[in-house]
Design a protein around this motif. Sequence first.
Motif, short mmCIF file in Angstrom:
data_model
loop_
_atom_site.label_atom_id
_atom_site.label_comp_id
_atom_site.label_asym_id
_atom_site.label_seq_id
_atom_site.Cartn_x
_atom_site.Cartn_y
_atom_site.Cartn_z
N UNK A 38 0.79 -1.22 0.00
CA UNK A 38 0.00 0.00 0.00
C UNK A 38 0.83 1.27 0.00
N UNK A 39 1.91 1.29 -0.75
CA UNK A 39 2.77 2.48 -0.82
C UNK A 39 2.10 3.53 -1.70
N UNK A 40 2.18 4.76 -1.28
CA UNK A 40 1.65 5.86 -2.05
C UNK A 40 2.76 6.38 -2.97
N UNK A 41 2.68 6.05 -4.23
CA UNK A 41 3.68 6.46 -5.21
C UNK A 41 3.03 7.53 -6.08
N UNK A 42 3.59 8.73 -6.05
CA UNK A 42 2.94 9.84 -6.74
C UNK A 42 3.68 10.32 -7.97
N UNK A 43 4.95 9.99 -8.10
CA UNK A 43 5.67 10.49 -9.26
C UNK A 43 6.79 9.55 -9.65
N UNK A 44 7.37 9.80 -10.80
CA UNK A 44 8.48 9.01 -11.27
C UNK A 44 8.18 8.26 -12.54
#
Length: 177
Positions: free
Chosen positions: A9-15
């Motif tokens: 459940x990691x919040x990955x917002x960019x990349x």
Amino acid sequence: MINTVLQNGKNITSGKVLMHEHVRCASNDLIHTFGEKWIDESGLIDFAAEILSNLREKYGLSIFVDGTPIDSGRDVRILRAVSEKSGVDIVASSGLYYFENCYTMSRSEDEIASWFIDECKLGIEGTDIKPGILKCASQDTITDNNRKRLRAMAIAQKQTNLPLYVHSNHRDDLAIQ
């Protein structure tokens, strides 16, 4: 929120993302039979981590989606080690490739789906790692067994809400069958 091999459940917002990649894609039978003679796991981890580290530094790679299903040599412990060494988040998949086998021929769609639903809820291979994506595949022709497996993965997708990606041949209208 997405599950990675390091955090559920990691919040990955960019990349930047590499989709449908494989750290290790190999015959489970050969791995089981020949072990390190077939694949040097520590060498593989070092090699893959170096490549991903370079991609992270040079291009800003942050997410690597490993599409290796269970019947193609997926090993989440290797994925975790590569992610830790490289600094790149790796998303593991659950699911089946198109290989025909006796294990699914005698099982129902619901029973097959339950295996993958459990893996999504409980973790993969006795770890706390949960898949972030479901995968299924078809070959040139969709056999009755393959159709059952595809439907089982659709059931698992509905129960888990994980993204489902289907690997199919580009021939004619196979992808919409």
